[in-house]
Design a protein around this motif. Structure first.
Motif, PDB file in Angstrom:
ATOM      1  N   THR A 147      52.428  66.602  63.296  1.00  0.00           N
ATOM      2  CA  THR A 147      52.017  67.606  62.309  1.00  0.00           C
ATOM      3  C   THR A 147      50.931  67.052  61.405  1.00  0.00           C
ATOM      4  O   THR A 147      49.970  67.756  61.058  1.00  0.00           O
ATOM      5  N   MET A 150      47.643  67.162  63.226  1.00  0.00           N
ATOM      6  CA  MET A 150      47.145  68.528  63.331  1.00  0.00           C
ATOM      7  C   MET A 150      46.543  69.001  62.008  1.00  0.00           C
ATOM      8  O   MET A 150      45.461  69.607  61.985  1.00  0.00           O
ATOM      9  N   LEU A 226      47.667  76.810  64.480  1.00  0.00           N
ATOM     10  CA  LEU A 226      48.987  77.425  64.303  1.00  0.00           C
ATOM     11  C   LEU A 226      50.138  76.536  64.737  1.00  0.00           C
ATOM     12  O   LEU A 226      51.271  76.733  64.303  1.00  0.00           O
ATOM     13  N   GLY A 227      49.873  75.577  65.612  1.00  0.00           N
ATOM     14  CA  GLY A 227      50.967  74.704  66.040  1.00  0.00           C
ATOM     15  C   GLY A 227      50.672  74.054  67.370  1.00  0.00           C
ATOM     16  O   GLY A 227      49.672  74.344  68.036  1.00  0.00           O
ATOM     17  N   GLU A 229      52.285  73.179  71.152  1.00  0.00           N
ATOM     18  CA  GLU A 229      53.294  73.538  72.135  1.00  0.00           C
ATOM     19  C   GLU A 229      53.234  72.575  73.311  1.00  0.00           C
ATOM     20  O   GLU A 229      52.182  71.998  73.592  1.00  0.00           O
TER      21      GLU A 229
END
Length: 407
Positions: A147, A150, A226-227, A229
């Motif tokens: 995180t 990112m 957004l994230g 995956e």
């Protein structure tokens, strides 16, 4: 291939000449089903409609007001599919669907920027990317992205956007030249011909690409990551939105926030706590309902077992019942020869059913009952149970059972 749309991605319309027009067909999804559309493949002297390539979808638009359903690249030519014939040699007016083009430009340019910074900051190479209808993702050649990484990448990306760096294309005639070989690229198409197109982000990146792009990073407005995956083996997908999609995303979040505030009777900062309380209350209510349902099933068994003259068959429907409810009754009725037809589910929709009793009766009636209820089931040891789509047909099942025992 060097089309007008590649020279100037902001060009919205163009007059050009029809070089060829031949009958063809196109497979498309219409109303959720694959269909073959009859029409014509048209090649123009030039075009403002980008043919699919480089991970970017093809443009939509019109030729003389006729909708273009597809644009594909074949060698050095862009082939347009339309449903009306055009005359060879005639001058036509080509217009691009600008809202679609602008969105594609923003997402594609954002991908270049994200990929370039992912390499420079973390040595994460981009191995693929996808431009989706609502979100896009960059496939990074790393098994993990934290995180913190990112968020740092997002900050750096938006700092470059705020710096108003230029983004522009140029062409290199010799793809075997030392300059061309040093430029970042995931490979040219096998049928590539002619010069190669290079897209540059000032002081950030140089990359081979055929797609349409913004002329300044400021036109991206901003990028939101957004994230992360899980992707293909050993890789991750970094999901993102850029430009106008960020504005639509925020607007959608705000509208949902207003709805939640009204429903939960509390502000956005309290939404999580309020939802947690509702979830906890729901768990307690579900547990209590399950206990009552089990007690109801046992009461029904006691009632049947207490009859001095038990009936040959018994039918019971309970809307809020479930598989456990039906099995409790079937397991605890003392008269195992009594035919039980038990069902549950929405009155006008799908549900569950169970038939138990004498193995001969069950074997004969089970499949017939399933057919009446528009369902399917399986039989085992004096039982036949399954799912169905027409619980409301219970009256027909009861008539079938009544006829069976009165014959």
């Amino acid at each position: 291939m060097s089309l007008a749309c590649q020279k100037d991605s902001y060009l919205r319309e163009l007059k050009c000449v029809v070089k060829s027009c031949r009958e063809a067909s196109l497979k498309q999804v219409v109303n959720g089903k694959k269909a073959e559309v009859k029409g014509y493949e048209v090649v123009l002297s030039d075009t403002v409609l980008f043919p699919e390539g480089g991970g970017q979808p093809d443009d939509r638009g019109t030729i003389n007001g006729i909708g273009v359903l597809s644009v594909v690249r074949r060698g050095l030519e862009a082939v347009h599919f339309v449903t009306s014939e055009l005359k060879c040699g005639e001058e036509v007016h080509v217009q691009v669907d600008w809202s679609r083009r602008w969105d594609n430009m923003q997402q594609h340019s954002a991908q270049h920027l994200i990929s370039a910074l992912a390499i420079s900051m973390y040595q994460f190479n981009t191995t693929a990317w996808n431009l989706g209808e609502s979100t896009s993702f960059v496939e990074l050649d790393t098994a993990e992205m934290t995180t913190e990484q990112m968020l740092a990448l997002e900050r750096s990306t938006n700092e470059k956007i705020q710096s108003n760096l230029k983004m522009f294309p140029r062409w290199i005639d010799d793809k075997e030249s030392p300059e061309a070989k040093e430029i970042r690229c995931r490979g040219l198409p096998d049928d590539h011909e002619g010069s190669i197109r290079v897209v540059t982000i000032e002081d950030v990146d140089v990359n081979l690409c055929c797609g349409t792009h913004v002329s300044s990073l400021a036109h991206l407005q901003m990028v939101k990551l957004l994230g992360v995956e899980k992707g293909k083996k050993g890789k991750v997908n970094l999901v993102f939105i850029a430009g106008d999609r960020v504005l639509r995303y925020v607007a959608g979040c705000f509208e949902r926030e207003k709805v939640f505030t009204a429903m939960l009777k509390g502000g956005p900062d309290d939404h999580v706590d309020l939802l947690q309380k509702i979830q906890n209350s729901l768990k307690v209510a579900q547990k209590n309902a399950l206990t009552l349902l089990r007690e109801s099933a046992m009461h029904e068994c006691e009632r049947l077992n207490g009859m001095s003259e038990p009936p040959a068959y018994h039918c019971l429907y309970k809307k809020e019942g479930d598989s456990e409810f039906m099995n409790i009754i079937a397991n605890n009725v003392s008269n195992k020869n009594m035919l039980l037809f038990l069902s549950c589910g929405e009155e006008r929709g799908a549900g569950l059913f169970l038939v138990s009793g004498d193995p001969g009766d069950v074997q004969l009636l089970g499949p017939k009952i399933a057919e009446l209820l528009e369902g399917r089931g399986a039989g085992k040891q004096g039982r036949y149970q399954g799912k169905c789509n027409a619980i409301q047909q219970r009256n027909k099942v009861e008539e079938l059972i009544r006829t069976h025992f009165n014959r």
